[in-house]
Design an enzyme around this catalytic site. Sequence first.
Site, PDB file in Angstrom:
ATOM      1  N   SER A 183      84.200  76.876  13.617  1.00 38.52           N
ATOM      2  CA  SER A 183      84.172  78.173  12.962  1.00 38.52           C
ATOM      3  C   SER A 183      85.392  79.057  13.689  1.00 38.52           C
ATOM      4  CB  SER A 183      83.015  78.820  13.174  1.00 38.52           C
ATOM      5  OG  SER A 183      82.889  80.168  12.538  1.00 38.52           O
ATOM      6  N   HIS A 204      84.391  77.044   8.672  1.00 37.38           N
ATOM      7  CA  HIS A 204      83.937  78.400   7.956  1.00 37.38           C
ATOM      8  C   HIS A 204      85.230  79.022   7.355  1.00 37.38           C
ATOM      9  CE1 HIS A 204      79.858  78.436  10.171  1.00 37.38           C
ATOM     10  NE2 HIS A 204      79.972  77.676   9.175  1.00 37.38           N
ATOM     11  N   ASP A 228      75.894  78.525  14.770  1.00 41.55           N
ATOM     12  CA  ASP A 228      76.098  77.368  13.772  1.00 41.55           C
ATOM     13  C   ASP A 228      76.282  76.171  14.201  1.00 41.55           C
ATOM     14  OD1 ASP A 228      76.251  79.077  10.951  1.00 41.55           O
ATOM     15  OD2 ASP A 228      77.687  80.148  12.654  1.00 41.55           O
TER      16      ASP A 228
END
Length: 347
Positions: free
Chosen positions: A14, A41, A133
């Site tokens: 990310s 992401h 995440d």
Amino acid sequence: MSEQVRDLVVVGASAGGVEALRDLVSGLPDDFAAAMLVVLHLPPGGASSLPAILDRACHLPAESARHGAKLRPGHIYTAPPDHHLLVDDGRMMLSRGPTENGHRPAIDATLRSAAQARGAGVIGVVLSGSLDDGTSGLSIVKARGGLAVVQDPKEAIYPGMPESALMRVDVDLVLPAAQMGAELARRVREPVEGGDVPPLSLIDEVEARASRAEDLAASSRPEVRDVTRPSEFACPDCQGVLFALDENGTRFRCRVGHAWTAQALFQQQSQEIEQALWAALRALEEKRDLARRMGRDAEEHGFPLVANRYRRHSEETTRAVEVLREFLVEGLTGLEDPGDEVPGEPA
């Protein structure tokens, strides 16, 4: 027990992930013996330049994943914007299933799908990123016999994701991103025991179907509401009830499929509170200005008592504006998770 090889690597990143991905793929040899799926992401609109970035950084071809395309060893496939990247019978599947932590593509969806499809043949990798995440998906990879690899948080630009994975998963390797390529090349050539892999739990199976965007209501199979308990929280995406996916209440999913971790939910609620407070500040300033205008109008028409009443309204509202603006500018940091960083790129 039957033997299999580790032939699928799933990498999730990310904030700060582009740099870590470059370092990782630059160490891959041109005879890398596994397919690699990369999830970063991304915002939903437009095209991703990630395939070109990775293609220039390594000896292997990198391309955007295509629905139904076969996984080929020695190739890197990146998740396209606004689609989950999943695995089914040796092929890539793209899905517009519900977002997870507000993301599509979501790292956990890909890790979960790969673990379900390939079991011990999967290596899961979590790189730089804020929040948590990748932790849930990596735990499923590990539970199904796969290998769990995490970037050393000390060198990650955003250590949140690596630290979360280390806290909650029995990780096999912790490495700087630049050392991962050579280590992965060695690990994918190792035979692994392919038998006795536990099935997905009922909750994990429900989550996997949600990521594939299957219509759970049209099927006789359980829905998230049937295998979990409702929490006291609402889904930020659809305002429906969130159901707790674990005993500690750290993961949630609503009945239509949106998934949240407690950390991501906390951050989202903080953002919504800030938005609401800025809207309240705007409304107060408009009320103050309107009171001033109406007071002047009343005074010009010879109604001093009415003018004084509007003047008091203006003064009270001015004080409220000053207090709220000071809180927004100086005191709102108390609403943020002290462990989080504000990413300077997609988070």
